[in-house]
Design a protein around this motif. Structure first.
Motif, short mmCIF file in Angstrom:
data_model
loop_
_atom_site.label_atom_id
_atom_site.label_comp_id
_atom_site.label_asym_id
_atom_site.label_seq_id
_atom_site.Cartn_x
_atom_site.Cartn_y
_atom_site.Cartn_z
N GLY A 26 0.81 -1.21 0.00
CA GLY A 26 0.00 0.00 0.00
C GLY A 26 0.85 1.26 0.00
N GLN A 27 0.49 2.21 -0.85
CA GLN A 27 1.26 3.45 -0.97
C GLN A 27 0.39 4.71 -0.96
OE1 GLN A 27 3.56 2.23 -4.62
NE2 GLN A 27 5.31 2.68 -3.32
N PRO A 226 -14.77 2.69 -10.01
CA PRO A 226 -13.40 3.15 -10.31
C PRO A 226 -12.79 3.88 -9.11
CG PRO A 226 -14.92 3.72 -12.09
CD PRO A 226 -15.76 3.24 -10.95
N GLY A 227 -11.51 3.62 -8.87
CA GLY A 227 -10.82 4.28 -7.77
C GLY A 227 -10.88 3.53 -6.46
N SER A 228 -11.68 2.47 -6.40
CA SER A 228 -11.81 1.71 -5.15
C SER A 228 -11.38 0.26 -5.33
CB SER A 228 -13.27 1.76 -4.66
OG SER A 228 -13.65 3.08 -4.35
N GLU A 229 -10.59 0.00 -6.35
CA GLU A 229 -10.17 -1.38 -6.63
C GLU A 229 -9.41 -1.99 -5.46
OE1 GLU A 229 -9.64 1.19 -8.57
OE2 GLU A 229 -10.62 0.82 -10.51
N ASP A 230 -8.53 -1.20 -4.82
CA ASP A 230 -7.75 -1.74 -3.71
C ASP A 230 -8.64 -2.09 -2.53
OD1 ASP A 230 -5.47 -1.39 -5.18
OD2 ASP A 230 -4.89 0.50 -4.21
N THR A 231 -9.65 -1.27 -2.27
CA THR A 231 -10.58 -1.56 -1.19
C THR A 231 -11.36 -2.84 -1.49
OG1 THR A 231 -10.81 0.80 -0.68
CG2 THR A 231 -12.53 -0.67 0.16
#
Length: 284
Positions: A26-27, A226-231
């Motif tokens: 995570g970054q 979109p933008g919440s792929e990591d979550t």
């Protein structure tokens, strides 16, 4: 905007809201910083003028340090980051939206100043987005130090009147990393997602595995945009860690200490080198 009783001595506080837990690799780190002024703010209780003239000329690091802004700069937010970390953006999100990112002026190595103009007795919320290096699982770092500087009327260097710390720790516990701080969720439009995630984690903690899976799967659907792929990936791991036999999340309690309000405390004596390297410029 909150109003407070005035006194002759201005006082400022900075409160950091964020989830310091990041997954392996995570970054991206989001924090909301609430800055509150009492006792007349930067104007001594006089009406706050329009900030347009104060900030209209602030454009970029080529303009030099904010110490040269002069007394009309009012309140300045200084953000320091360790080696390898950088500020993605800094935006005021309350009481009115305003992007401060383009106002940044270099004030030292890995340090930038953001003029905010004069203040009365009020609170303002700022969304700080950081890109941080990944030092590995189990490591902790001070990802940013935000200082509130008050300009001196005689043209002297501004003084630090409040500070807030943004910490990061890398964990292999997806249940810890997937949580979204309520303030961050509110200002990023993810309040419903944060609430559903919390309900799912609470259900697992209480032994209701069926509800835990149901809530966490709903959260995964909410995070599918979109933008919440990591979550969404983290939620899939959490759902996989729900033990339907015991009704618990297998790794749920791995890092309780990490969830403390560490941003309100001073760095401890076991801080990693990146924190020490950032601290050496605090009083410059």
């Amino acid at each position: 905007m909150a109003n407070f009783a005035k006194s002759r001595v201005p006082r400022f506080t900075a409160e950091v809201h964020h989830n310091p837990c990041l997954p392996e690799g995570g970054q991206a780190l989001h924090a909301v910083v609430t800055v509150t002024a009492t006792g007349g703010g930067s104007t001594g209780g006089r009406p706050v003028p329009r900030p347009d003239a104060v900030v209209s000329g602030a454009a970029g690091p080529e303009h030099g340090p904010a110490d040269a802004l002069g007394p009309d700069a009012g309140v300045v937010l200084r953000v320091r980051t360790p080696l390898g970390a950088e500020v993605g953006f800094l935006r005021q999100v309350a009481p009115a939206p305003e992007d401060l990112t383009g106002r940044r002026r270099a004030s030292g190595p890995r340090s930038g100043d953001y003029p905010t103009g004069p203040w009365g007795d009020e609170s303002r919320d700022y969304h700080l987005f950081l890109r941080v290096p990944d030092p590995g699982l189990g490591r902790e770092m001070l990802a940013a130090r935000l200082s509130v500087l008050l300009s001196a009327p005689d043209g002297a260097a501004p003084r630090v009147v409040a500070q807030g710390l943004v910490r990061a720790v890398w964990t292999d516990d997806p249940a810890a990393a997937v949580r979204i701080d309520p303030q961050v969720a509110h200002h990023t439009g993810r309040s419903e997602l944060a609430q559903v995630i919390q309900r799912g984690l609470d259900a697992a903690k209480w032994g209701d595995a069926a509800r835990a899976v149901r809530e966490l799967r709903r959260a995964a659907r909410l995070a599918g945009g979109p933008g919440s792929e990591d979550t969404a990936k983290l939620l899939a791991k959490v759902v996989g860690d729900v033990d339907t036999a015991t009704g618990t999340v297998r790794q749920a309690a791995k890092a309780p200490e990490v969830e403390r309000e560490s941003s309100r405390t001073a760095p401890d004596t076991h801080s990693p080198p990146v924190e020490t390297a950032m601290n050496e410029h605090d009083h410059h």
